[in-house]
Design a protein around this motif. Structure first.
Motif, short mmCIF file in Angstrom:
data_model
loop_
_atom_site.label_atom_id
_atom_site.label_comp_id
_atom_site.label_asym_id
_atom_site.label_seq_id
_atom_site.Cartn_x
_atom_site.Cartn_y
_atom_site.Cartn_z
N LEU A 112 29.29 40.97 55.91
CA LEU A 112 29.78 39.81 55.15
C LEU A 112 30.65 40.28 54.00
O LEU A 112 30.26 41.17 53.24
N VAL A 113 31.83 39.68 53.91
CA VAL A 113 32.75 39.97 52.79
C VAL A 113 32.87 38.71 51.95
O VAL A 113 33.01 37.61 52.49
N ILE A 114 32.79 38.87 50.65
CA ILE A 114 32.90 37.74 49.73
C ILE A 114 34.29 37.74 49.10
O ILE A 114 34.77 38.75 48.60
N MET A 115 34.93 36.59 49.15
CA MET A 115 36.21 36.40 48.45
C MET A 115 35.95 35.51 47.23
O MET A 115 35.47 34.39 47.37
N GLU A 116 36.25 36.03 46.07
CA GLU A 116 36.09 35.26 44.84
C GLU A 116 37.47 34.86 44.34
O GLU A 116 38.17 35.68 43.75
N PRO A 117 37.89 33.61 44.56
CA PRO A 117 39.23 33.21 44.10
C PRO A 117 39.29 33.18 42.58
O PRO A 117 38.31 32.82 41.92
N SER A 118 40.43 33.59 42.03
CA SER A 118 40.60 33.56 40.58
C SER A 118 40.91 32.14 40.12
O SER A 118 41.26 31.27 40.91
N LEU A 154 40.39 42.26 55.12
CA LEU A 154 40.94 43.44 54.46
C LEU A 154 41.49 43.09 53.08
O LEU A 154 41.26 43.82 52.11
N LEU A 155 42.19 41.96 52.99
CA LEU A 155 42.75 41.55 51.70
C LEU A 155 41.64 41.32 50.68
O LEU A 155 41.76 41.69 49.50
N SER A 156 40.54 40.73 51.11
CA SER A 156 39.42 40.48 50.21
C SER A 156 38.78 41.78 49.75
O SER A 156 38.43 41.95 48.57
N LYS A 157 38.63 42.73 50.67
CA LYS A 157 38.06 44.02 50.30
C LYS A 157 38.93 44.75 49.29
O LYS A 157 38.44 45.31 48.30
N LYS A 208 40.50 45.01 41.81
CA LYS A 208 40.80 43.78 41.09
C LYS A 208 41.45 44.04 39.74
O LYS A 208 42.43 43.40 39.36
N ASP A 209 40.89 44.98 38.96
CA ASP A 209 41.44 45.27 37.63
C ASP A 209 42.88 45.73 37.70
O ASP A 209 43.72 45.34 36.88
N ILE A 210 43.18 46.56 38.69
CA ILE A 210 44.56 47.06 38.83
C ILE A 210 45.48 45.92 39.25
O ILE A 210 46.59 45.76 38.69
N LEU A 211 45.05 45.12 40.23
CA LEU A 211 45.89 44.03 40.72
C LEU A 211 46.14 42.97 39.66
O LEU A 211 47.23 42.39 39.59
N MET A 212 45.13 42.70 38.85
CA MET A 212 45.28 41.69 37.81
C MET A 212 46.37 42.05 36.81
O MET A 212 46.99 41.17 36.21
N ASN A 213 46.62 43.33 36.68
CA ASN A 213 47.65 43.78 35.73
C ASN A 213 49.02 43.95 36.38
O ASN A 213 49.97 44.34 35.71
N ASP A 214 49.08 43.68 37.68
CA ASP A 214 50.37 43.77 38.38
C ASP A 214 50.84 42.34 38.65
O ASP A 214 50.41 41.70 39.61
N LYS A 215 51.73 41.84 37.83
CA LYS A 215 52.15 40.44 37.91
C LYS A 215 52.84 40.12 39.24
O LYS A 215 52.66 39.03 39.78
N GLU A 216 53.63 41.06 39.76
CA GLU A 216 54.35 40.80 41.00
C GLU A 216 53.36 40.58 42.15
O GLU A 216 53.49 39.61 42.92
N ILE A 217 52.39 41.48 42.26
CA ILE A 217 51.42 41.35 43.33
C ILE A 217 50.56 40.11 43.14
O ILE A 217 50.29 39.35 44.09
N MET A 218 50.13 39.86 41.91
CA MET A 218 49.29 38.69 41.66
C MET A 218 50.02 37.39 41.96
O MET A 218 49.44 36.46 42.52
N ASN A 219 51.28 37.33 41.63
CA ASN A 219 52.07 36.12 41.92
C ASN A 219 52.14 35.86 43.43
O ASN A 219 52.08 34.73 43.88
N GLN A 220 52.26 36.94 44.21
CA GLN A 220 52.31 36.79 45.66
C GLN A 220 50.95 36.40 46.22
O GLN A 220 50.85 35.56 47.12
#
Length: 252
Positions: free
Chosen positions: A167-173, A225-228, A234-246
């Motif tokens: 089971l993989v959990i996706m926590e939407p922001s 895979l995207l959820s994993k 998460k911390d790295i992605l949250m600081n990458d605006k381009e990736i987070m916007n996508q």
């Protein structure tokens, strides 16, 4: 005698004539014993030889014939009958999976009932993903199927406590406002149900079409895979605006 097993009247007469004597016979003798017309005898004998019911030999430039022993005939006909049954059974199974049309389904209760039915019928594998409240409704069946030895892979949008191994959990922001409710079920690599909300009402498609099954299977693993990746980095992605916007543009 053999007509009951699909042989012609002449074929049956030829076999009975040969089986009634211990001595091999040539075509002329078979004509006299069987009553099969002389003009037809070689054609009929040839068919019986091809079917393995008559044996032939050449003695002093003359062809002689004898019947396959009756116990062997019984064994042969029994084996062929069983083989025919297996072919019919295989044909039945093939017809059951011929329907590759895409069916549409509406109404939340109907979609839920369809998903539960397919989960109960699963024999080898289950891939299921949905939001946590829908997931909780199917959780008892998923856990039961996994205990029964069926491979269960699942993704839940929102925290779910359960015993599922895969089971993989996706926590939407909070910023992920475009993420929409959905349900995706793939059973035995053979059938898929995908449901989403359109104009505030649940709608679904159901199909056995293998191209659709493969596409939605890829879609399921894409989400897994995207959820994993999102959970782990998460911390790295949250600081990458381009990736987070996508990521925030994803609807499902």
């Amino acid at each position: 005698m053999l007509q009951k097993f699909g042989f012609s009247q002449y074929e049956s007469k030829v076999y009975e004539s040969l089986a009634a004597t211990m001595q091999p016979m040539d075509a002329s003798m078979i004509v006299k014993q069987s009553g099969v017309p002389k003009a037809k005898i070689y054609e009929v004998i040839s068919r019986m030889v091809e079917k393995g019911m008559v044996l032939e030999s050449i003695s002093e430039k003359k062809k002689l014939y004898t019947a396959l022993a009756l116990p062997l005939v019984i064994e042969k006909l029994t084996a062929e009958f069983q083989s025919d049954i297996q072919e019919l059974e295989q044909l039945r199974l093939q017809k059951e999976i011929v329907d590759d049309r895409v069916w549409s389904l509406k109404a939340d209760a109907s979609i839920e009932a369809q998903i539960r039915q397919l989960l109960q019928e699963a024999k080898a594998s289950i891939r299921y993903s949905s939001w946590k409240d829908d997931f909780q409704k199917c959780l008892p069946i998923l856990e039961e199927k996994e205990r029964a030895g069926i491979q269960v892979e699942a993704l839940a949008v929102g925290e779910v406590l359960c015993s599922l191994k895969n089971l993989v959990i996706m926590e939407p922001s909070e910023e992920h406002v475009s993420l929409e409710r959905f349900r995706l079920l793939i059973v035995d690599d053979a059938e898929v149900v995908f449901a989403g909300v359109e104009q505030n009402a649940w709608q679904a498609i159901k199909t056995r079409s293998q191209p659709f099954v493969r596409v939605f299977t890829d879609y399921f693993y894409h989400d897994m895979l995207l959820s994993k990746i999102t959970n782990r980095y998460k911390d790295i992605l949250m600081n990458d605006k381009e990736i987070m916007n996508q990521l925030l543009q994803l609807r499902y």
